[in-house]
Motif scaffolding. Sequence first.
Motif, PDB file in Angstrom:
ATOM      1  N   LYS A   1       0.041   5.656  -0.595  1.00  0.00           N
ATOM      2  CA  LYS A   1      -0.621   6.722   0.153  1.00  0.00           C
ATOM      3  C   LYS A   1      -2.067   6.352   0.460  1.00  0.00           C
ATOM      4  O   LYS A   1      -2.801   5.922  -0.413  1.00  0.00           O
ATOM      5  CB  LYS A   1      -0.580   8.026  -0.640  1.00  0.00           C
ATOM      6  CG  LYS A   1      -1.214   9.208   0.090  1.00  0.00           C
ATOM      7  CD  LYS A   1      -1.141  10.473  -0.731  1.00  0.00           C
ATOM      8  CE  LYS A   1      -1.787  11.649   0.017  1.00  0.00           C
ATOM      9  NZ  LYS A   1      -1.729  12.893  -0.769  1.00  0.00           N
TER      10      LYS A   1
ATOM     11  N   TRP B   1       0.821  -1.206   0.000  1.00  0.00           N
ATOM     12  CA  TRP B   1       0.000   0.000   0.000  1.00  0.00           C
ATOM     13  C   TRP B   1       0.849   1.246   0.000  1.00  0.00           C
ATOM     14  O   TRP B   1       1.868   1.329   0.692  1.00  0.00           O
ATOM     15  CB  TRP B   1      -0.936  -0.016   1.205  1.00  0.00           C
ATOM     16  CG  TRP B   1      -1.952  -1.104   1.091  1.00  0.00           C
ATOM     17  CD1 TRP B   1      -1.898  -2.350   1.638  1.00  0.00           C
ATOM     18  CD2 TRP B   1      -3.158  -1.062   0.327  1.00  0.00           C
ATOM     19  NE1 TRP B   1      -2.986  -3.090   1.267  1.00  0.00           N
ATOM     20  CE2 TRP B   1      -3.791  -2.319   0.464  1.00  0.00           C
ATOM     21  CE3 TRP B   1      -3.778  -0.088  -0.457  1.00  0.00           C
ATOM     22  CZ2 TRP B   1      -4.998  -2.617  -0.156  1.00  0.00           C
ATOM     23  CZ3 TRP B   1      -4.987  -0.378  -1.068  1.00  0.00           C
ATOM     24  CH2 TRP B   1      -5.578  -1.626  -0.919  1.00  0.00           C
TER      25      TRP B   1
ATOM     26  N   TYR C   1      -1.275  -2.624 -10.586  1.00  0.00           N
ATOM     27  CA  TYR C   1      -1.357  -1.360  -9.863  1.00  0.00           C
ATOM     28  C   TYR C   1      -2.812  -0.913  -9.827  1.00  0.00           C
ATOM     29  O   TYR C   1      -3.565  -1.141 -10.776  1.00  0.00           O
ATOM     30  CB  TYR C   1      -0.509  -0.283 -10.547  1.00  0.00           C
ATOM     31  CG  TYR C   1       0.968  -0.567 -10.504  1.00  0.00           C
ATOM     32  CD1 TYR C   1       1.766  -0.025  -9.501  1.00  0.00           C
ATOM     33  CD2 TYR C   1       1.573  -1.387 -11.454  1.00  0.00           C
ATOM     34  CE1 TYR C   1       3.127  -0.291  -9.451  1.00  0.00           C
ATOM     35  CE2 TYR C   1       2.932  -1.661 -11.409  1.00  0.00           C
ATOM     36  CZ  TYR C   1       3.697  -1.105 -10.413  1.00  0.00           C
ATOM     37  OH  TYR C   1       5.042  -1.368 -10.355  1.00  0.00           O
ATOM     38  N   GLY C   2      -3.206  -0.265  -8.732  1.00  0.00           N
ATOM     39  CA  GLY C   2      -4.599   0.148  -8.656  1.00  0.00           C
ATOM     40  C   GLY C   2      -4.874   1.173  -7.581  1.00  0.00           C
ATOM     41  O   GLY C   2      -4.003   1.543  -6.791  1.00  0.00           O
ATOM     42  N   THR C   3      -6.138   1.645  -7.563  1.00  0.00           N
ATOM     43  CA  THR C   3      -6.617   2.626  -6.597  1.00  0.00           C
ATOM     44  C   THR C   3      -7.931   2.139  -6.005  1.00  0.00           C
ATOM     45  O   THR C   3      -8.777   1.607  -6.724  1.00  0.00           O
ATOM     46  CB  THR C   3      -6.831   3.992  -7.263  1.00  0.00           C
ATOM     47  OG1 THR C   3      -5.601   4.428  -7.846  1.00  0.00           O
ATOM     48  CG2 THR C   3      -7.295   5.025  -6.241  1.00  0.00           C
TER      49      THR C   3
ATOM     50  N   ASN D   1      -3.855   3.814  -2.835  1.00  0.00           N
ATOM     51  CA  ASN D   1      -3.317   3.134  -4.012  1.00  0.00           C
ATOM     52  C   ASN D   1      -2.451   1.955  -3.589  1.00  0.00           C
ATOM     53  O   ASN D   1      -1.920   1.920  -2.482  1.00  0.00           O
ATOM     54  CB  ASN D   1      -2.532   4.100  -4.914  1.00  0.00           C
ATOM     55  CG  ASN D   1      -1.495   4.897  -4.161  1.00  0.00           C
ATOM     56  OD1 ASN D   1      -0.876   4.410  -3.226  1.00  0.00           O
ATOM     57  ND2 ASN D   1      -1.287   6.131  -4.552  1.00  0.00           N
TER      58      ASN D   1
ATOM     59  N   GLU E   1      -9.308   6.853   0.358  1.00  0.00           N
ATOM     60  CA  GLU E   1      -8.714   6.687  -0.976  1.00  0.00           C
ATOM     61  C   GLU E   1      -7.290   6.178  -0.796  1.00  0.00           C
ATOM     62  O   GLU E   1      -6.517   6.748  -0.027  1.00  0.00           O
ATOM     63  CB  GLU E   1      -8.732   7.998  -1.757  1.00  0.00           C
ATOM     64  CG  GLU E   1     -10.130   8.466  -2.128  1.00  0.00           C
ATOM     65  CD  GLU E   1     -10.119   9.718  -2.979  1.00  0.00           C
ATOM     66  OE1 GLU E   1      -9.030  10.310  -3.143  1.00  0.00           O
ATOM     67  OE2 GLU E   1     -11.190  10.103  -3.480  1.00  0.00           O
TER      68      GLU E   1
ATOM     69  N   VAL F   1     -12.834  -0.371  -7.026  1.00  0.00           N
ATOM     70  CA  VAL F   1     -11.420  -0.634  -7.298  1.00  0.00           C
ATOM     71  C   VAL F   1     -11.153  -0.371  -8.777  1.00  0.00           C
ATOM     72  O   VAL F   1     -11.905  -0.833  -9.640  1.00  0.00           O
ATOM     73  CB  VAL F   1     -11.021  -2.093  -6.974  1.00  0.00           C
ATOM     74  CG1 VAL F   1      -9.552  -2.335  -7.302  1.00  0.00           C
ATOM     75  CG2 VAL F   1     -11.286  -2.411  -5.517  1.00  0.00           C
ATOM     76  N   GLU F   2     -10.097   0.369  -9.065  1.00  0.00           N
ATOM     77  CA  GLU F   2      -9.613   0.553 -10.430  1.00  0.00           C
ATOM     78  C   GLU F   2      -8.208  -0.013 -10.495  1.00  0.00           C
ATOM     79  O   GLU F   2      -7.350   0.376  -9.707  1.00  0.00           O
ATOM     80  CB  GLU F   2      -9.617   2.037 -10.821  1.00  0.00           C
ATOM     81  CG  GLU F   2     -11.003   2.655 -10.899  1.00  0.00           C
ATOM     82  CD  GLU F   2     -10.969   4.104 -11.341  1.00  0.00           C
ATOM     83  OE1 GLU F   2      -9.866   4.577 -11.705  1.00  0.00           O
ATOM     84  OE2 GLU F   2     -12.017   4.771 -11.331  1.00  0.00           O
ATOM     85  N   ALA F   3      -7.977  -0.967 -11.409  1.00  0.00           N
ATOM     86  CA  ALA F   3      -6.678  -1.642 -11.447  1.00  0.00           C
ATOM     87  C   ALA F   3      -6.199  -1.820 -12.885  1.00  0.00           C
ATOM     88  O   ALA F   3      -6.989  -1.812 -13.826  1.00  0.00           O
ATOM     89  CB  ALA F   3      -6.760  -2.998 -10.751  1.00  0.00           C
ATOM     90  N   SER F   4      -4.872  -1.998 -13.019  1.00  0.00           N
ATOM     91  CA  SER F   4      -4.266  -2.166 -14.334  1.00  0.00           C
ATOM     92  C   SER F   4      -4.424  -3.577 -14.872  1.00  0.00           C
ATOM     93  O   SER F   4      -4.160  -3.836 -16.044  1.00  0.00           O
ATOM     94  CB  SER F   4      -2.776  -1.812 -14.271  1.00  0.00           C
ATOM     95  OG  SER F   4      -2.100  -2.700 -13.376  1.00  0.00           O
TER      96      SER F   4
ATOM     97  N   THR G   1     -11.321   3.150  -3.576  1.00  0.00           N
ATOM     98  CA  THR G   1     -12.162   4.132  -2.887  1.00  0.00           C
ATOM     99  C   THR G   1     -13.158   3.362  -2.032  1.00  0.00           C
ATOM    100  O   THR G   1     -13.812   2.442  -2.523  1.00  0.00           O
ATOM    101  CB  THR G   1     -12.927   5.023  -3.883  1.00  0.00           C
ATOM    102  OG1 THR G   1     -11.995   5.723  -4.707  1.00  0.00           O
ATOM    103  CG2 THR G   1     -13.804   6.033  -3.139  1.00  0.00           C
TER     104      THR G   1
END
Length: 229
Positions: free
Chosen positions: A71, A69, A189-191, A175, A173, A110-113, A193
């Motif tokens: 930030k 993890w 990699y992802g973010t 990443n 939030e 979740v938003e991921a590559s 919320t």
Amino acid sequence: MTRPGQETGKKASRIAAGLRPAAVLAATVLMATACSSSSQDKDAKATASPKSTAISVAEWICKNDQFHWGKISTQGKLVAVSQLVRVKKGEQAANVTFHAIPVRKVTASVEASGKVSEASVFASLERHMNLGGKSVAQNGESVPLPGAAGLGTVDMTGKTGDYLSVIGVQVVEANFVQGCAGDKKTPVYGTVTTWYGKTQGMIKCGRNTGTYPGFREAHDLVCGQEPQT
């Protein structure tokens, strides 16, 4: 009168004398070439890229398929607020129903590559944040808002002033990266919320709103005046 032997000796001396400057010149050229070659070798060594001394991430922190993890930010935000209810002095106001007016929609996502298990992402984040038993909202879960029944019916007997009801949550939030940068398998990699700690309550305009998430935002939005400390 010159004897034959003497003439031959003189010729040999003249030839030797002619050879000495040529030998000196040749030696000078060889020395210059050697110096130039040595200088070029030194320059090449000086400009050569130094060997990297950096420690590979995989050697000290990275484990395959583990979540790392970056930030993580947490901020209290307003989700819904009611209509303003004004009770004038001497006015009889018994039961008042406060109705929820949505301000923002907060949905866990979740938003991921690449392909990733959403359940694993939220479970890892929850462990990493160490919320003391509190759970974060799971993927696709939105903050629930009351329906036609409203935020509740309150007995306003004896109260005067402007009142409103508020719903707020802590919005998270963060990443992450799953996997290792040096591994054969491409890391993901992802973010994320998400949210936790839904709070609902009633506040009075002009009064201290406390530290509940979204309450100060609701006061500034509806009341239009600075609350007293």
